[in-house]
Write an enzyme that holds these catalytic residues in place. Structure first.
Site, PDB file in Angstrom:
ATOM      1  N   HIS A 170      10.409 -22.353  23.270  1.00 50.64           N
ATOM      2  CA  HIS A 170      10.437 -21.550  24.503  1.00 50.64           C
ATOM      3  C   HIS A 170       9.051 -21.362  25.108  1.00 50.64           C
ATOM      4  CE1 HIS A 170      14.701 -20.204  24.368  1.00 50.64           C
ATOM      5  NE2 HIS A 170      14.554 -20.629  23.121  1.00 50.64           N
ATOM      6  N   ASP A 372       2.747 -19.932  30.808  1.00 46.14           N
ATOM      7  CA  ASP A 372       4.082 -19.443  30.463  1.00 46.14           C
ATOM      8  C   ASP A 372       4.983 -20.643  30.225  1.00 46.14           C
ATOM      9  OD1 ASP A 372       6.101 -17.606  30.066  1.00 46.14           O
ATOM     10  OD2 ASP A 372       5.644 -16.465  31.879  1.00 46.14           O
TER      11      ASP A 372
HETATM   12  P1  ADQ Z   1       9.070 -14.173  27.627  1.00 41.75           P
HETATM   13  O1  ADQ Z   1       7.642 -14.382  27.319  1.00 41.75           O
HETATM   14  O2  ADQ Z   1       9.644 -12.925  27.104  1.00 41.75           O
HETATM   15  O3  ADQ Z   1       9.984 -15.393  27.164  1.00 41.75           O
HETATM   16  P2  ADQ Z   1      10.140 -14.379  30.453  1.00 41.75           P
HETATM   17  O4  ADQ Z   1      10.708 -15.731  30.589  1.00 41.75           O
HETATM   18  O5  ADQ Z   1       9.460 -13.888  31.659  1.00 41.75           O
HETATM   19  O6  ADQ Z   1       9.120 -14.232  29.261  1.00 41.75           O
HETATM   20  O7  ADQ Z   1      11.318 -13.399  30.141  1.00 41.75           O
HETATM   21  C1  ADQ Z   1      11.130 -12.017  30.164  1.00 41.75           C
HETATM   22  C2  ADQ Z   1      12.502 -11.332  30.126  1.00 41.75           C
HETATM   23  O8  ADQ Z   1      12.280  -9.959  29.854  1.00 41.75           O
HETATM   24  C3  ADQ Z   1      13.219 -11.430  31.454  1.00 41.75           C
HETATM   25  O9  ADQ Z   1      14.587 -11.662  31.229  1.00 41.75           O
HETATM   26  C4  ADQ Z   1      12.987 -10.058  32.084  1.00 41.75           C
HETATM   27  O10 ADQ Z   1      14.048  -9.614  32.877  1.00 41.75           O
HETATM   28  C5  ADQ Z   1      12.838  -9.158  30.882  1.00 41.75           C
HETATM   29  N1  ADQ Z   1      11.904  -8.060  31.181  1.00 41.75           N
HETATM   30  C6  ADQ Z   1      10.625  -8.131  31.528  1.00 41.75           C
HETATM   31  N2  ADQ Z   1      10.115  -6.923  31.783  1.00 41.75           N
HETATM   32  C7  ADQ Z   1      11.097  -6.059  31.609  1.00 41.75           C
HETATM   33  C8  ADQ Z   1      11.205  -4.642  31.714  1.00 41.75           C
HETATM   34  N3  ADQ Z   1      10.180  -3.845  32.049  1.00 41.75           N
HETATM   35  N4  ADQ Z   1      12.399  -4.106  31.424  1.00 41.75           N
HETATM   36  C9  ADQ Z   1      13.431  -4.889  31.068  1.00 41.75           C
HETATM   37  N5  ADQ Z   1      13.406  -6.200  30.964  1.00 41.75           N
HETATM   38  C10 ADQ Z   1      12.233  -6.788  31.217  1.00 41.75           C
HETATM   39  C11 ADQ Z   1       9.780 -16.631  26.472  1.00 41.75           C
HETATM   40  C12 ADQ Z   1       8.718 -17.537  27.074  1.00 41.75           C
HETATM   41  C13 ADQ Z   1       9.037 -17.811  28.524  1.00 41.75           C
HETATM   42  C14 ADQ Z   1      10.439 -18.411  28.653  1.00 41.75           C
HETATM   43  C15 ADQ Z   1      11.458 -17.572  27.915  1.00 41.75           C
HETATM   44  C16 ADQ Z   1      12.817 -18.249  27.856  1.00 41.75           C
HETATM   45  O11 ADQ Z   1       7.423 -16.963  26.940  1.00 41.75           O
HETATM   46  O12 ADQ Z   1       8.086 -18.697  29.082  1.00 41.75           O
HETATM   47  O13 ADQ Z   1      10.808 -18.443  30.021  1.00 41.75           O
HETATM   48  O14 ADQ Z   1      11.046 -17.315  26.577  1.00 41.75           O
HETATM   49  O15 ADQ Z   1      12.711 -19.498  27.286  1.00 41.75           O
END
Ligand code: ADQ
Length: 731
Positions: A170, A372
């Protein structure tokens, strides 16, 4: 596990990830179960809910004896892997989050390398692998997720050789120059290559992986077909850009009330886990720059930054929180008026309904990670644009930028450029906003989470990829530029390299085709061949029987052949008689088919035919006798070598041949290629590191110091055939 090569949509899947979809928290009322934050859970939970199967993961707490990890209530099976406090510290906070996370995000200055963390990581990965094999015997596919479990595939494969095994990363896979900083780079690649399929978010990461497999392991890589051949397995590598549950977010956005966080100002929204890769400080600075450059936005626009707490035990994360608090204070202190604060920072988790309404009603989403894997926030924002369309400002360093072309791209390190993009987004007319969002929405609706899982599972269960026969292009790539216009000094082991290993050394004969390939090479005026064998000198000469070669017997203790003087190690004279006496002693214990091969100053005790139950005892006995006689017992294929302790091995023998044949500056004249299959060849591989191209023949599981591997004797023959017909150099 099932033998079926293909998986129907109903076939249960075993999913393993560090976290279960929920984690446990200690409260005054006992353990409380909460939804785990982060992109991975958002991606996989709906998939398992729909398909059924088993989720193997850590429940996020070290339970006390009285506490129970409640796993009921899900429509799929949950198999918790329990960890001790010290394992959590070293495997999770340590190797996963302080080594792999920063390194894989190309932030090597934040990475810490600690062998104890790695050891715990390896051990915990083995535990996960056991849990997978034991808890999901019905699985039609084992699907491992993310950087916490890089070493699990190899253990799973050892216990289960048939079930399709796939891995999805991921986070980004870093470029070779970054990845090779890891002292355990080989182990990690070797483990991943136990899979049938390895998926990445974007092609760039997949290409980085191919580079590393080729350059670190010497694996055979097909860039067009995206295949890696390593040992006896071919692994497919591909990009699977993850999607979101588009319709779920769309529906939430359509129904959610206006959020109280959004009042009359226009909103620039940031939503992240609090992580240094997400670029939150740089984003706040860009917003500050916007207010500085474009005063017309003052009192009219706010930056609403939501950050969900994450990894707060790790020091860097606590420091980041402090840094953000200070920055927010600084910008607010600088620009706030009696009725307006420019930055509103909310450090907590939000329910999806609330998030959807914030996405919908924001004017601009500022998704500016420094690096990311993909970034789901960008996609969630797009899905929620059901009313007045907003603008997505997206970091070019997020995987999402690969496909979300219609977003306004920024380099997050360029604070001024980002400020300009925010300004442009705030000024953008409705037509342009609607066009951009419409195009983004069409793609994200089509490439949603369902499409992603379906495509990945299809690719993972398609059946094993074929291994392409070795072709001239491989040898050209490996050796063409290396040999170039030089003489070739070719060193070949005999047993297991030029002939398959046999029950008895007498049965190991050169095949006619191998003999012909050898003869053609030997005839070339630009090629000198040395056979380096553990057999006695006379024995190896006899069995190969070709003129015009150099022979090094007894692991190079005795050497003779064209172009060099006969050599015998000066200490050998003391060992001939002792070797006979030792052989007599070993004959005394040679029961159950074991036997002693007498090779002059050395000998080999063979136990290939000895049945398992008595083998261990016999080997120990032989080792003791060998050591007592003043020899070194060295492991070989189903045998123990008794070697005189004279500080000589195949590596030193090669150097002796090179100096005797070409003089002290031999490297100006000759290029060295060494091919061997045996533990004793490792001496030569180590010795020749950097001086030669070395090939280890055989199983990929055996650690080697060789620069490349050849799967079997047939591959050695192909190599010799190519060496025989390669263009004549301009010597
Ligand atoms: P993450 O690093 O966790 O994931 P991201 O893809 O942005 O990053 O996902 C974050 C998730 O957390 C989103 O679903 C978002 O809605 C939720 N989130 C963020 N802030 C929040 C808040 N304050 N309250 C509630 N929910 C919140 C890892 C990798 C990414 C990749 C994903 C999926 O780092 O690059 O996209 O896995 O493979």
């Amino acid at each position: 596990m099932t033998d079926e090569a293909t998986t129907s949509p109903q076939t249960p899947i075993a999913v393993a990830s560090n976290r279960l979809p929920f984690s446990f928290h200690r409260t005054s009322k006992g353990l409380e179960r909460r939804h785990s934050p982060g992109g991975l859970v958002s991606a996989l939970e709906p998939m398992l809910r729909k398909r059924g199967g088993t989720w193997i993961g850590w429940p996020g707490i070290v339970p006390r004896p009285s506490e129970v990890i409640e796993t009921d209530g899900a429509s799929y099976r949950i198999a918790p892997v329990l960890l001790s406090e010290s394992e959590v510290t070293r495997y999770y906070h340590g190797f996963s989050n302080r080594t792999l996370w920063p390194l894989f995000h190309s932030m090597s200055d934040r990475a810490r390398f600690d062998g104890r963390d790695y050891a715990a990581y390896a051990q915990v990965n083995e535990r996960f692998a056991d849990a997978v094999v034991e808890s999901a015997p019905d699985a039609g596919l084992i699907w491992i997720h993310d950087y916490h479990l890089l070493l699990a595939p190899r253990h799973i494969r050892r216990r289960d050789s048939t079930t399709p095994l796939a891995f999805f990363l991921h986070v980004p896979f870093p470029p070779y120059d970054m990845f090779r900083l890891l002292p355990w780079d080989r182990e990690i690649l070797q483990s991943l290559l136990a899979c049938d399929l390895i998926g990445f978010h974007v092609r760039g990461y997949a290409q980085n992986f191919l580079d590393c497999a080729e350059r670190v392991l010497g694996a055979r890589v097909h860039r067009d077909a995206m295949l890696v051949e390593y040992g006896d397995r071919t692994t497919r590598i591909d990009a699977f850009p993850i999607g979101i549950e588009f319709d779920v977010f769309e529906k939430l956005a359509a129904n959610a009330p206006r959020p109280r966080e959004i009042q009359q100002e226009r909103v620039v929204l940031g939503v992240d886990r609090l992580d240094y890769t997400k670029g939150i400080p740089e984003r706040i600075q860009a917003f500050e720059k916007l207010l500085e450059r474009y005063p017309e936005h003052r009192e009219k626009v706010v930056l609403l930054q939501l950050a969900v707490p994450s990894r707060s035990q790790v020091n860097e994360y606590r420091e980041l929180k402090r840094e953000i608090d200070e920055l927010v204070g600084r910008v607010n202190g600088r620009f706030a008026t009696a009725s307006w604060s420019p930055v509103r920072y909310l450090y907590r988790s939000f329910r999806h309904e609330r998030l959807a309404s914030l996405y919908r009603d924001a004017d601009v989403a500022l998704v500016t990670p420094l690096r990311d894997g993909m970034n789901l926030v960008a996609k969630e924002f797009v899905a929620c644009q059901v009313a007045d369309p907003g603008v997505l400002v997206l970091s070019s360093l997020a995987g999402a930028a690969d496909t979300m072309r219609e977003a306004l791209r920024v380099n997050p390190y360029d604070v001024e450029g980002t400020a300009e993009a925010i300004h442009r987004a705030l000024e953008m007319g409705e037509n342009e906003r609607a066009s951009r969002i419409a195009a983004l929405r069409i793609r994200e609706r089509r490439d949603d989470l369902d499409a992603w899982t379906t495509k990945f599972i299809e690719a993972a269960t398609i059946g094993p990829a074929a291994t392409l026969p070795l072709a001239d292009t491989d040898f050209v790539a490996w050796l063409g530029g290396f040999i170039d216009d030089h003489r070739l000094a070719l060193f070949l082991d005999y047993d297991g390299t030029l002939t398959p290993l046999c029950e008895h050394p007498d049965q190991a004969r050169l095949s006619p085709a191998m003999r012909q390939a050898l003869q053609i090479c030997a005839k070339r005026p630009d090629t000198d061949i040395t056979i380096v064998s553990g057999r006695g000198l006379a024995g190896v000469r006899k069995v190969v029987g070709e003129e015009g070669l150099i022979y090094a017997g007894n692991h190079g203790l005795e050497i003779e052949g064209v172009g060099i003087e006969h050599f015998e190690h000066e200490d050998l004279i003391h060992y001939r008689a002792r070797s006979e006496a030792l052989a007599d002693q070993l004959d005394e214990i040679a029961s159950h088919g074991a036997w002693t091969e007498r090779k002059g100053p050395t000998l080999t005790f063979h136990f290939r035919a000895v049945p398992e139950p008595v083998r261990e005892g016999l080997i120990e006995d032989a080792r003791q006798r060998i050591a007592k006689a003043g020899y070194q017992p060295r492991p070989a294929h189903c045998a123990i070598e008794a070697r005189p302790p004279v500080g000589w091995d195949k590596g030193r023998a090669v150097l002796h041949v090179l100096r005797a044949r070409y003089g002290p500056n031999w490297s100006e004249t000759a290029r060295v290629v060494y091919v061997g299959d045996d533990q004793t060849d490792e001496d030569a591989f180590r010795f020749l590191a950097g001086l030669a191209q070395t090939f280890r023949v055989g199983s990929p599981d055996t650690p080697t110091a060789a620069s490349r591997r050849l799967p079997d004797v047939d591959a050695v023959q192909s190599l010799l055939e190519w060496l025989g017909r390669r263009p004549e150099p301009r010597l």
